[in-house]
Design a protein around this motif. Structure first.
Motif, short mmCIF file in Angstrom:
data_model
loop_
_atom_site.label_atom_id
_atom_site.label_comp_id
_atom_site.label_asym_id
_atom_site.label_seq_id
_atom_site.Cartn_x
_atom_site.Cartn_y
_atom_site.Cartn_z
N GLU A 75 1.01 -1.19 0.07
CA GLU A 75 0.12 -0.07 0.02
C GLU A 75 0.95 1.34 0.03
O GLU A 75 0.90 2.19 0.83
CB GLU A 75 -0.78 -0.02 1.35
N PRO A 76 1.55 1.48 -1.21
CA PRO A 76 2.37 2.59 -1.11
C PRO A 76 1.82 4.03 -1.15
O PRO A 76 2.78 5.01 -0.55
CB PRO A 76 3.30 2.33 -2.50
N ALA A 77 0.70 4.20 -1.37
CA ALA A 77 -0.01 5.53 -0.95
C ALA A 77 -0.72 5.84 0.14
O ALA A 77 -0.96 6.83 0.39
CB ALA A 77 -1.19 5.59 -2.33
N CYS A 78 -0.68 4.65 1.10
CA CYS A 78 -1.28 4.74 2.30
C CYS A 78 -0.23 5.97 3.16
O CYS A 78 0.86 5.69 3.41
CB CYS A 78 -1.36 3.54 3.05
N ARG A 79 -1.00 6.64 3.96
CA ARG A 79 -0.58 7.80 4.74
C ARG A 79 -1.14 7.62 6.24
O ARG A 79 -0.11 7.98 7.11
CB ARG A 79 -0.92 9.06 4.47
N ALA A 80 -1.84 6.52 6.31
CA ALA A 80 -2.13 6.35 8.03
C ALA A 80 -2.49 4.87 8.05
O ALA A 80 -3.25 4.21 7.35
CB ALA A 80 -3.33 7.53 8.26
N PHE A 81 -2.03 4.25 9.11
CA PHE A 81 -1.99 2.98 9.57
C PHE A 81 -2.60 3.13 10.97
O PHE A 81 -1.86 3.74 12.02
CB PHE A 81 -0.73 2.12 9.73
N TYR A 82 -3.94 2.54 11.30
CA TYR A 82 -4.49 2.56 12.40
C TYR A 82 -4.39 1.07 13.12
O TYR A 82 -4.78 0.24 12.55
CB TYR A 82 -5.99 3.00 12.63
N LEU A 83 -3.60 0.87 14.40
CA LEU A 83 -3.37 -0.70 14.68
C LEU A 83 -4.33 -0.64 16.05
O LEU A 83 -4.22 0.11 16.82
CB LEU A 83 -1.80 -0.68 15.29
N GLU A 84 -4.98 -1.54 15.94
CA GLU A 84 -6.14 -1.93 16.94
C GLU A 84 -5.73 -3.17 17.84
O GLU A 84 -5.19 -4.09 17.24
CB GLU A 84 -7.60 -1.87 16.60
N GLY A 85 -6.11 -3.29 18.96
CA GLY A 85 -5.83 -4.54 19.56
C GLY A 85 -5.50 -4.47 21.28
O GLY A 85 -5.12 -3.04 21.32
N ASP A 86 -5.70 -5.32 21.92
CA ASP A 86 -5.69 -5.22 23.40
C ASP A 86 -3.88 -5.07 23.65
O ASP A 86 -3.25 -5.26 22.81
CB ASP A 86 -5.73 -6.60 24.21
N LEU A 87 -3.65 -4.67 24.80
CA LEU A 87 -2.34 -4.54 25.48
C LEU A 87 -1.55 -5.88 25.10
O LEU A 87 -2.14 -6.85 25.46
CB LEU A 87 -2.16 -4.03 27.03
N GLY A 88 -0.28 -5.73 24.63
CA GLY A 88 0.71 -6.81 24.36
C GLY A 88 0.02 -7.68 23.11
O GLY A 88 0.65 -8.69 22.71
N ALA A 89 -0.91 -7.19 22.19
CA ALA A 89 -1.37 -7.89 21.06
C ALA A 89 -0.10 -7.82 20.02
O ALA A 89 -0.27 -8.64 18.83
CB ALA A 89 -2.55 -7.34 20.63
N GLY A 90 0.69 -6.68 20.10
CA GLY A 90 1.76 -6.88 18.79
C GLY A 90 1.52 -5.79 17.93
O GLY A 90 2.29 -5.40 17.04
N LYS A 91 0.89 -4.58 18.58
CA LYS A 91 0.92 -3.22 17.70
C LYS A 91 2.19 -2.79 17.66
O LYS A 91 2.52 -2.32 16.36
CB LYS A 91 -0.17 -2.29 18.43
N THR A 92 2.82 -2.53 18.39
CA THR A 92 4.21 -1.99 18.26
C THR A 92 5.22 -2.66 17.51
O THR A 92 6.16 -2.18 16.77
CB THR A 92 5.03 -1.57 19.71
#
Length: 151
Positions: free
Chosen positions: A30-47
């Protein structure tokens, strides 16, 4: 007529390395994407997923840490500036004014947001939404919706 939400892709992850790779593959896809929203519980792997996204833009993944207390980290040494926001501690959308979201837009930066539900009126309709879910066996299921609110 409102467009139907995009169907979710689902990716399995059995390790942090798989999660990081999934992030890098998504950014490449997705080279044109400018925003990624990461959802999930604490410790789910977002970082960890954010590390993969940032790596695609030339940022050393070892530099990417959760900006829980700073709220925003900027990585500018790559192909495009990358901002990583952790909004876990945000209680009111009014607190977001101080983060400089408008300036990030003007800079043509890539913005990665953990806890995007706290963005309120700053939420982008064209963002790619990533939900990380823990499975019973410790693996992760990663659901991806490209432009989930707009396409």
């Amino acid at each position: 007529m409102t467009a139907a939400p995009a169907a979710a892709d689902s990716v399995a992850s059995r390790s942090p390395e798989d999660t990081l790779e999934a992030g890098a593959r998504l950014a490449a896809r997705e080279p044109a994407c400018r925003a990624f929203y990461l959802e999930g519980d604490l410790g789910a792997g977002k970082t960890v997923f954010a590390k993969g996204l940032a790596r695609h833009y030339g940022v050393d993944p070892r530099q990417v840490t959760s900006p829980t207390f700073a709220l925003v980290s900027r990585y500018g040494e790559g192909a495009r500036p990358v901002y990583h926001l952790d909004l876990y501690r945000i209680e009111h959308a009014a607190e977001l004014r101080e983060l400089g979201l408008e300036e990030m837009e003007e800079e043509d930066a890539v913005v990665i947001v953990e806890w995007p539900e706290r963005l309120g009126p700053y939420r982008r309709a064209d963002a790619t939404r990533v939900r990380l879910l823990r499975e019973a066996d410790g693996a992760r299921r990663i659901e991806i919706r490209v432009g989930a609110e707009g396409r």
